[in-house]
Write an enzyme that holds these catalytic residues in place. Structure first.
Site, PDB file in Angstrom:
ATOM      1  CG  ASP A  46     -51.224  36.536 -29.416  1.00  0.00           C
ATOM      2  OD1 ASP A  46     -50.711  36.596 -28.299  1.00  0.00           O
ATOM      3  OD2 ASP A  46     -51.667  35.487 -29.920  1.00  0.00           O
ATOM      4  CG  ASP A 236     -55.291  37.189 -28.324  1.00  0.00           C
ATOM      5  OD1 ASP A 236     -56.371  36.791 -28.762  1.00  0.00           O
ATOM      6  OD2 ASP A 236     -54.201  36.924 -28.845  1.00  0.00           O
TER       7      ASP A 236
HETATM    8  P1  ADP Z   1     -49.280  34.327 -26.154  1.00  0.00           P
HETATM    9  O1  ADP Z   1     -49.431  35.671 -25.560  1.00  0.00           O
HETATM   10  O2  ADP Z   1     -47.882  34.066 -26.615  1.00  0.00           O
HETATM   11  O3  ADP Z   1     -50.291  34.016 -27.212  1.00  0.00           O
HETATM   12  P2  ADP Z   1     -50.752  32.984 -24.005  1.00  0.00           P
HETATM   13  O4  ADP Z   1     -51.283  34.244 -23.419  1.00  0.00           O
HETATM   14  O5  ADP Z   1     -51.711  32.077 -24.700  1.00  0.00           O
HETATM   15  O6  ADP Z   1     -49.500  33.266 -24.957  1.00  0.00           O
HETATM   16  O7  ADP Z   1     -50.044  32.152 -22.863  1.00  0.00           O
HETATM   17  C1  ADP Z   1     -49.038  32.740 -22.096  1.00  0.00           C
HETATM   18  C2  ADP Z   1     -48.199  31.745 -21.360  1.00  0.00           C
HETATM   19  O8  ADP Z   1     -48.994  31.054 -20.387  1.00  0.00           O
HETATM   20  C3  ADP Z   1     -47.622  30.654 -22.240  1.00  0.00           C
HETATM   21  O9  ADP Z   1     -46.418  31.049 -22.831  1.00  0.00           O
HETATM   22  C4  ADP Z   1     -47.430  29.527 -21.220  1.00  0.00           C
HETATM   23  O10 ADP Z   1     -46.211  29.716 -20.541  1.00  0.00           O
HETATM   24  C5  ADP Z   1     -48.566  29.717 -20.252  1.00  0.00           C
HETATM   25  N1  ADP Z   1     -49.703  28.830 -20.574  1.00  0.00           N
HETATM   26  C6  ADP Z   1     -50.911  29.205 -21.051  1.00  0.00           C
HETATM   27  N2  ADP Z   1     -51.726  28.148 -21.216  1.00  0.00           N
HETATM   28  C7  ADP Z   1     -50.986  27.058 -20.876  1.00  0.00           C
HETATM   29  C8  ADP Z   1     -51.240  25.646 -20.835  1.00  0.00           C
HETATM   30  N3  ADP Z   1     -52.401  25.118 -21.208  1.00  0.00           N
HETATM   31  N4  ADP Z   1     -50.248  24.842 -20.411  1.00  0.00           N
HETATM   32  C9  ADP Z   1     -49.064  25.355 -20.035  1.00  0.00           C
HETATM   33  N5  ADP Z   1     -48.762  26.650 -20.038  1.00  0.00           N
HETATM   34  C10 ADP Z   1     -49.695  27.501 -20.452  1.00  0.00           C
HETATM   35 MG    MG Z   2     -52.112  33.689 -28.250  1.00  0.00          MG
END
Ligand code: ADP
Ligand code: MG
Length: 338
Positions: A46, A236
């Site tokens: 991730d 995830d």
């Molecule tokens: P990663 O796969 O990089 O760990 P996430 O799956 O946690 O990222 O989140 C994916 C995307 O969703 C983030 O890059 C963001 O653009 C958006 N996102 C998720 N949660 C939030 C939040 N609380 N506020 C703003 N954007 C969010």
């Molecule tokens: Mg993450």
């Protein structure tokens, strides 16, 4: 012919392996996972919180005057690292009585009511679905777009830094014969590709929702690949549970991640993965050595007995002697230099 040498030394070897792995920073939840680690050929990561620190800095604010305040109010109920960074940048108290109806949309953003007005915060994908036009930022980073009652207000850009242990961690995996390293992220492809090129990861998949991460992982698991997934559990946890070996970040990781994972990295340091793989190989080698040695001696003495060529001390050696030697051999795992 009593099998005590096997019965004692094999579990002891596995315990020694588990102990050794925890010394190198990986808490393994069972002997079966310790044995499986050596067969891993694909490691999937991730991005946020795993390869990067997950502690974002606000680098750009562009739009309405009170954008940072609205951002902080909107994000104040979220545990996402992005949310915490915006609240931190605002650096003032939050009056939670002004906030209602908070809904987080995994991998996209959130919706919330502040002062009786509906707000949306999230990424481009989310805004595209809502049918709201967005503006593009100047800086590279993760973008949080903000809209009030479908009116676009502007965006806040937050940037993360790559962990110090990320690059050596990935190089060590190559040395440990992991043929494929992959990054899965819900973030935008520009950020994803920027980071991937810096750390030398083989494949990148971006703009993924939590369920897309599972689908992508299943594709990688096809064709008999043994796949480990490394994540912090924020969006995830299903992937952690689905992979052959789920590896969670013990420090920044969520409780769900630590629960769903088979291996927990105690100091969030991914160099521990290659070290744990080495422990797995060495443990396997010692266990095989014990089985071979024990069976050879026992079968040898049994055959000699058939011809009347053995005596009491040989019988004692084939039983207690072999057991003691196998136990000592198992203990070598604990004292092996890594
Ligand atoms: P990663 O796969 O990089 O760990 P996430 O799956 O946690 O990222 O989140 C994916 C995307 O969703 C983030 O890059 C963001 O653009 C958006 N996102 C998720 N949660 C939030 C939040 N609380 N506020 C703003 N954007 C969010
Ligand atoms: Mg993450």
């Amino acid at each position: 012919s009593c099998p005590c040498a096997l019965v004692i030394s094999i579990p002891l070897g596995l315990y020694a392996g588990l102990g050794k792995a925890s010394k190198v920073g990986a808490l393994i939840k069972g002997g079966n996972y310790l044995e499986l680690l050596k067969d891993i050929d694909t490691v999937v990561f991730d991005k946020t919180g795993t390869l990067t620190e997950g502690s974002f800095e606000v680098v750009e604010i562009n739009g309405a005057d009170d954008l940072l305040m609205l951002g902080a109010y909107g994000e104040s109920m979220s545990n996402h690292p992005i949310a915490r960074s915006i609240v931190k940048a605002y650096n003032k108290g939050i009056d939670s009585t002004r906030i209602e109806d908070f809904k987080e949309i995994a991998g996209k953003g959130l919706s919330v009511v502040i002062d009786q007005k509906q707000y949306e915060l999230g990424n481009e994908k989310y805004f595209h679905e809502l049918g709201i036009e967005v503006s593009q930022p100047q800086s590279i980073g993760t973008i949080v777009h903000i809209a009030c009652q479908k009116q676009y207000l502007g965006h806040i850009v937050v940037a993360d830094v790559i962990k110090e242990s990320t690059m050596p961690g990935i190089q060590d995996l190559k040395k440990a014969h992991v043929s494929n390293t992959v990054m899965l992220t819900g973030d935008h492809s520009t950020v994803a590709r920027d980071i991937a090129s810096k750390i030398g990861i083989d494949q990148v998949y971006s703009d993924l929702l939590p369920q897309d991460k599972v689908t992508q992982l299943e594709k990688l698991m096809g064709n008999d690949h043994v796949v480990a997934f490394v994540g912090d559990g924020i969006n995830d946890a299903p992937v952690l549970a689905r992979s052959d070996i789920g590896i969670a970040m013990g420090g920044v990781g969520s409780d769900v991640a630590i629960e769903a994972a088979d291996v927990v990295l105690m100091s969030d340091d991914i160099t521990s993965i290659a070290k744990a793989i080495q422990v797995s190989h060495y443990t396997n080698f010692i266990l095989k050595e014990n089985v071979t040695f024990t069976l050879l001696i026992k079968i040898g003495v049994l055959v000699l007995t058939l011809f009347g060529l053995t005596n009491m001390w040989m019988g004692v050696f084939a039983d207690v002697g072999v057991t003691l030697i196998a136990i000592c051999n198992s203990m070598r795992i604990l004292y092996k230099k890594s």
